[in-house]
Every structure is written in structure tokens, then in C-alpha cells.
Motif scaffolding. Structure first.
Motif, short mmCIF file in Angstrom:
data_model
loop_
_atom_site.label_atom_id
_atom_site.label_comp_id
_atom_site.label_asym_id
_atom_site.label_seq_id
_atom_site.Cartn_x
_atom_site.Cartn_y
_atom_site.Cartn_z
N THR A 192 70.15 54.74 -91.10
CA THR A 192 71.42 55.25 -91.61
C THR A 192 71.91 56.48 -90.86
OG1 THR A 192 70.24 56.57 -93.28
CG2 THR A 192 70.96 54.36 -93.93
N ALA A 193 70.99 57.18 -90.18
CA ALA A 193 71.40 58.38 -89.44
C ALA A 193 70.35 58.73 -88.40
CB ALA A 193 71.62 59.56 -90.39
N VAL A 194 70.81 59.39 -87.34
CA VAL A 194 69.93 59.92 -86.30
C VAL A 194 70.34 61.35 -86.03
CG1 VAL A 194 69.22 59.76 -83.88
CG2 VAL A 194 69.53 57.67 -85.22
N ASN A 195 69.38 62.28 -86.07
CA ASN A 195 69.65 63.69 -85.80
C ASN A 195 68.99 64.06 -84.48
OD1 ASN A 195 70.00 66.44 -85.71
ND2 ASN A 195 69.42 66.79 -87.85
N LEU A 196 69.79 64.12 -83.43
CA LEU A 196 69.26 64.46 -82.11
C LEU A 196 69.13 65.95 -81.90
CD1 LEU A 196 71.31 61.90 -79.95
CD2 LEU A 196 68.92 61.72 -80.66
N ASP A 197 69.74 66.75 -82.79
CA ASP A 197 69.73 68.20 -82.62
C ASP A 197 68.50 68.86 -83.24
OD1 ASP A 197 72.19 68.13 -81.30
OD2 ASP A 197 73.28 68.15 -83.22
N SER A 198 67.82 68.15 -84.14
CA SER A 198 66.62 68.74 -84.75
C SER A 198 65.47 68.70 -83.76
CB SER A 198 66.26 68.00 -86.03
OG SER A 198 65.96 66.64 -85.75
N ASP A 199 64.46 69.51 -84.00
CA ASP A 199 63.30 69.56 -83.12
C ASP A 199 62.03 69.38 -83.95
OD1 ASP A 199 61.67 69.84 -80.95
OD2 ASP A 199 61.78 72.05 -80.89
N PRO A 200 61.40 68.20 -83.88
CA PRO A 200 61.78 67.05 -83.05
C PRO A 200 62.95 66.28 -83.68
CG PRO A 200 59.87 66.50 -84.35
CD PRO A 200 60.15 67.95 -84.64
N LEU A 246 67.59 56.42 -79.01
CA LEU A 246 67.79 56.91 -80.37
C LEU A 246 69.24 56.78 -80.83
CD1 LEU A 246 65.67 60.14 -80.94
CD2 LEU A 246 65.57 58.00 -82.18
N ALA A 247 70.16 57.11 -79.94
CA ALA A 247 71.57 57.13 -80.34
C ALA A 247 72.08 55.75 -80.72
CB ALA A 247 72.41 57.71 -79.20
N SER A 248 71.40 54.71 -80.29
CA SER A 248 71.86 53.34 -80.58
C SER A 248 71.28 52.77 -81.86
CB SER A 248 71.51 52.42 -79.41
OG SER A 248 70.09 52.28 -79.30
N LEU A 249 70.47 53.56 -82.57
CA LEU A 249 69.76 53.02 -83.73
C LEU A 249 70.58 52.90 -85.02
CD1 LEU A 249 66.18 54.58 -83.46
CD2 LEU A 249 66.88 52.22 -83.05
N PRO A 250 71.57 53.75 -85.29
CA PRO A 250 72.28 53.62 -86.57
C PRO A 250 72.77 52.20 -86.83
CG PRO A 250 72.92 55.65 -85.52
CD PRO A 250 72.07 54.91 -84.52
N ASN A 251 72.55 51.76 -88.09
CA ASN A 251 72.93 50.43 -88.58
C ASN A 251 72.06 49.31 -88.03
OD1 ASN A 251 75.16 51.55 -90.04
ND2 ASN A 251 76.31 51.61 -88.11
N ILE A 252 70.99 49.65 -87.30
CA ILE A 252 70.07 48.65 -86.77
C ILE A 252 68.91 48.46 -87.75
CG2 ILE A 252 68.47 48.09 -84.89
CD1 ILE A 252 71.37 47.85 -84.11
N LEU A 253 68.51 47.21 -87.97
CA LEU A 253 67.35 46.91 -88.81
C LEU A 253 66.08 47.17 -88.01
CD1 LEU A 253 66.27 45.71 -91.51
CD2 LEU A 253 66.28 43.47 -90.37
N VAL A 254 65.19 48.01 -88.56
CA VAL A 254 63.97 48.39 -87.86
C VAL A 254 62.78 48.33 -88.80
CG1 VAL A 254 65.21 49.91 -86.25
CG2 VAL A 254 64.20 50.85 -88.36
N ALA A 255 61.60 48.28 -88.19
CA ALA A 255 60.34 48.46 -88.92
C ALA A 255 59.66 49.68 -88.33
CB ALA A 255 59.45 47.23 -88.78
#
Length: 341
Positions: free
Chosen positions: A103-111, A144-153
Motif C-alpha cells: 500500500t505504500a513505500v517510504n524511500l526517505d526512512s532509514d532504512p 522499491l518504487a514499483s511495488l505499490p499496488n503489487i501483490l507480494v509475499a
């Protein structure tokens, strides 16, 4: 006990009996007291066919002396989970694995972190992604940036929430997921040969066929390498068909497993019994006021005030501040002792 050769026919009845069967029920049924289906409905277990038997199956057979034809056979319980172990393993199956859409990706956090909505619980889970964590064969930083709305395990450390592995998954509208623990299984290919105790507390029967992909930690294994108590990961899926078509035994597309981790334990020592050869039996009252009896051996790591100690330190009323144990063998791996409450 002398061996006897008997023959099973189409009229032979077989009843796989439950572990806790009232005294006399088995004898009554063997002596033609009623059909296997009626007894299974009342006492538990299930009516099975001859195909469910395999080498080393334990049976009690009622047969005709003159012909050697079996009329009835009790199939004694094989390896299966206790109710307590099943509940513990189902709880462990909820931890460390998730399947759902990002639902979301935060690239600014560390990690960096990803947020995904678990398909089973509906909860959102934040997972930390180390820069060198691999997924789908690529470094995380590349995708990472391409992951939103992608089904993952995702597999992750339950304590640190650090990502261990992540895979993109295709969406199959005709397939449904299931997760929990292997309750029992039959290596033969036949209907209802795998029973899974789900995270919802249901015991469900599935059919593993020759086309079912069976894996452990992502690596292919044979059905003989499956163990009772294995964690069934959420990427496990089955064909979604009507109840009538599946006859209650949906066909598994993939059976994805992992070895169960140690279960956590803490509580108060309520009983200590020195066993002749195998170690010491310790009974704890847990935070939920339930009693749990564990085997403590020379392999068990016992600590008190940060220092190693021995089995002799176990005493009534002593507090176990933290610890872990094998949920299937009920053997303590680690115990951290504190003062009496």
C-alpha cells in the motif's frame, strides 16, 4: 503377536478413530454396532477407504475366519498434532510471513520501509528493508518504487520487522490462499491427503496431487520431507471450486512450508518432576493461567540473573521471565529464571 493375512473387499468398512475415544466404542463398532459414518459423526475421526492405508499403518481388523475377508477395520491414529500444539503453531504461522498488496513505500526512512495489507488479517504491516535485501532476484534499491499496488509475499523477522525475502506474485482469481500448520498428511496421492489447521482455527482437508508444487523455504522438496507441525506459509494456495466439485477436499496448487520456530513461554513453575533417564519435567502456569508441561534436558539453556545455571535451580514458585520451547516435542530450549512473584 502372530501375523494374519486378511483381504479387504468393497464391503469392508474402515474407521480412522480419534485419539480420545471413549472406552468400549471401538469394540462396539467392531462387533457391527453401526456404520462407520454414524460413529465418525458421533465420536470423531472419519470413514476412510483402503487406499488411505500405507505400510506401517496400525489397524485392528474384524474378519471372517473361514474366508479371511475383513468386515471392519479400526485405523489407529497416526502422527498428528495435539489441540494444544495446533493452536500454538497456528499462532506462530501468523508471525514472520505475510501476503498482500503493497500500500505504500517510504524511500526517505532509514532504512526504507514498505507497508502491506495482510490478506488474512486485514492489518497493515510495516516492514523495514535493508539496502542489500534481495527480492525476485534484484536488489531492493532497484525496484522499491514499483511495488505499490503489487501483490507480494514477504518473510520478515517478527521482532525487528526486518525483511528477509520478498517475492512478487501473480494474481489468480481461481485460486485461494491458506496458511496454518500441517496437522496430518498421507504421502499417497488420494483425496483429502493433507490436513491443515488454519490460522482461523479450522481443520481443513486438502488434496495434494502429482501436480502440486511442494517447497520448504522456497526450495522444492518431496512429500516424504513434509513433517507434521510444519508451518504452512501464506503463498500456499488451492483451486477455488464449489464445495460440490471439491467434495470438501480442494486441490492444492502449491504447498509452501517452513520449519516451525521455537515458541515463546513465560510463567511460574508449578511442578518439577525428576525423570529417570530423559531429564526433568517442569509444569508452568502461563500468563493465561493455562498449564504447560515441558521436558528440560541437559541441552536446555537455563539462565538466572544473567548467569548460566543448572536444572537443580528449578523450584516451585520460581518465575520464568522468558524462554522458548519446541511446540511439537514440548522440549524447552531456553529458560530465563527470575525471582518468585
Amino acid at each position: 503377536m502372530p501375523a494374519a493375512e486378511v483381504s479387504f473387499t468393497g464391503s469392508s468398512e474402515l474407521w480412522r478413530i480419534p485419539r480420545a475415544l471413549p472406552p468400549g466404542a471401538a469394540e462396539n463398532w467392531l462387533r457391527q454396532a453401526g456404520p462407520a459414518s454414524a460413529y465418525a459423526d458421533h465420536f470423531g475421526g472419519g470413514e476412510v477407504s483402503f487406499d488411505h492405508l500405507e505400510e506401517a499403518s496400525r489397524v485392528r481388523v474384524w474378519y471372517e475366519l473361514d474366508t479371511g475377508y475383513a468386515t471392519r477395520a479400526l485405523v489407529l491414529p497416526g502422527a498428528t498434532l495435539t489441540d494444544e500444539a495446533a493452536a500454538t503453531l497456528a499462532d506462530l504461522a501468523r508471525q514472520g510471513d505475510a501476503k498482500g498488496h503493497v500500500t505504500a513505500v517510504n524511500l526517505d526512512s532509514d532504512p526504507p520501509t514498505i507497508t502491506m495489507r495482510d490478506q488474512f488479517s486485514g492489518e497493515e504491516i510495516d516492514i523495514m528493508v535493508n539496502p542489500d535485501s534481495p527480492f525476485a532476484g534484484d536488489p531492493v534499491s532497484a525496484g522499491l518504487a514499483s511495488l505499490p499496488n503489487i501483490l507480494v509475499a514477504a518473510s520478515y523477522d517478527p521482532e525487528s520487522r526486518s525483511l528477509l525475502a520478498l517475492d512478487r506474485l501473480p494474481v489468480f482469481s481461481s485460486q485461494q490462499p491458506v496458511r496454518g500448520a500441517v496437522h496430518s498428511f498421507v504421502p499417497k496421492v488420494l483425496p483429502g491427503n493433507v490436513f491443515i489447521f488454519t490460522v482461523d482455527g479450522e481443520l481443513r482437508a486438502f488434496t495434494r496431487t502429482e501436480n502440486t508444487v511442494v517447497t520448504r523455504d522456497g526450495q522444492p522438496i518431496s512429500i516424504t520431507e513434509v513433517h507434521v507441525g510444519d508451518i504452512v506459509r501464506p503463498v500456499t494456495r488451492y483451486w477455488a471450486v464449489s464445495d460440490e466439485e471439491a467434495a470438501g477436499h480442494p486441490e492444492l496448487v502449491e504447498l509452501s512450508l517452513r520449519t516451525p520456530p521455537p515458541a515463546p513461554v513465560w510463567g511460574t513453575v508449578r511442578g518439577v518432576a525428576r525423570l529417570a533417564s530423559s531429564g526433568t519435567s517442569v509444569t508452568l502456569s502461563t500468563e493465561g493461567l493455562e498449564l504447560l508441561t515441558l521436558l528440560v534436558t541437559v541441552e536446555t539453556q537455563i539462565m538466572m540473573a544473567g548467569e548460566p545455571t543448572g536444572i537443580d535451580a528449578l523450584a516451585l514458585g520460581l518465575r520464568v521471565a522468558s524462554g522458548s520451547y519446541d511446540p511439537i516435542a514440548l522440549e524447552a530450549g531456553h529458560l530465563e529464571l527470575g525471582d518468585s512473584p
